[in-house]
Design a protein around this motif. Structure first.
Motif, short mmCIF file in Angstrom:
data_model
loop_
_atom_site.label_atom_id
_atom_site.label_comp_id
_atom_site.label_asym_id
_atom_site.label_seq_id
_atom_site.Cartn_x
_atom_site.Cartn_y
_atom_site.Cartn_z
N ALA A 122 44.53 29.90 26.78
CA ALA A 122 45.40 29.78 27.94
C ALA A 122 46.56 30.76 27.79
O ALA A 122 46.88 31.18 26.67
N SER A 135 47.15 31.58 33.02
CA SER A 135 45.70 31.44 32.88
C SER A 135 45.44 30.04 32.38
O SER A 135 45.90 29.67 31.30
N GLU A 136 44.71 29.25 33.16
CA GLU A 136 44.48 27.85 32.84
C GLU A 136 43.69 27.69 31.53
O GLU A 136 42.89 28.57 31.17
N TYR A 140 36.04 30.25 26.31
CA TYR A 140 35.54 31.61 26.49
C TYR A 140 34.95 32.15 25.19
O TYR A 140 35.32 31.69 24.11
N PRO A 146 40.40 36.01 29.22
CA PRO A 146 41.02 36.51 30.45
C PRO A 146 42.03 37.62 30.19
O PRO A 146 42.81 37.56 29.23
N ILE A 148 45.41 39.88 31.18
CA ILE A 148 46.75 39.57 31.68
C ILE A 148 47.50 40.89 31.81
O ILE A 148 47.27 41.83 31.04
#
Length: 224
Positions: A122, A135-136, A140, A146, A148
């Protein structure tokens, strides 16, 4: 003055915190698989030191996850049992946010080793004393963490120890520093839980629940 007990058993560490206004008592131990054996004696020792009983507290907080499935069940179960017995509300606090809270930074990528080649991840940014989720929390593979924008990010948690190279490839110069040896701690869970109790957002013990994220742990990676 809000007085709360906080606990975390989401990783191989077991930690407790007793937040009594200006004073915070803590305990932590590398428990391995002995959380259920160690946590209640640690709690009693801390209550005795503070000369306080559970009934004098305002609530119980616990690290709700993500983390070890067994650890999360233990933490939630202990929190529920203590809260039932003392008629107290319960607050579940995300372990990834607790990592961010413990960093003393304002831009944090929190990452825990989820085993099986995956990470719990997160991204948080603090503004006006509040953590905003950019980002929840999710599950992953490290190479698909994710993205950023921006730089000066701090990487925190065991995911950076287990998959440091893949995560450094993902974030590169966006990372100002990495602290892979930190873990979610009850002290920071207590800090995050205080406004939850103050604002009446805690729940009754029966409604407390872990945040698992991975819901197919019994299957192999290839099967999932």
């Amino acid at each position: 003055m809000i007085k709360i007990l906080a606990l975390d058993t989401s990783t191989e560490y077991c930690s407790l915190a007793l937040s009594l206004g200006n004073e915070v008592l803590t305990r932590e131990v590398l428990a391995g698989q002995r959380h259920s054996e160690l946590i209640l004696p640690m709690l009693q020792e801390m209550l005795d030191e503070a000369d306080i009983t559970l009934n004098e507290l305002d609530g119980v907080a616990f690290g709700s996850g993500p983390g070890s499935f067994t650890g999360l069940r233990i933490g939630c179960g202990v929190a529920q049992g203590l809260a039932f017995g003392a008629d107290l509300p319960v607050a579940g606090i995300c372990t990834l946010e607790a990592l961010a809270e413990g960093s003393n930074e304002s831009k944090v990528i929190s990452c825990l080793d989820a085993r099986m080649g995956e990470i719990y991840h997160a991204i948080y940014e603090k503004s006006d004393g509040q953590w905003n989720i950019l980002s929840e929390p999710g599950l992953y593979s490290p190479q698909n963490a994710p993205h950023i924008d921006g730089d000066e990010w701090i990487g925190c948690g065991s995911g950076f120890s287990a998959y440091g190279e893949a995560l450094k490839l993902q974030y590169g110069s966006q990372l100002k520093a990495v602290f892979g040896d930190v873990f979610p701690h009850a002290r920071h869970i207590a800090s995050l839980a205080i406004p939850v109790f103050q604002q009446g957002r805690a729940v009754e013990a029966s409604k407390a629940a872990p945040l698992y994220i991975r819901d197919k742990v019994a299957l192999k990676t290839s099967e999932r």
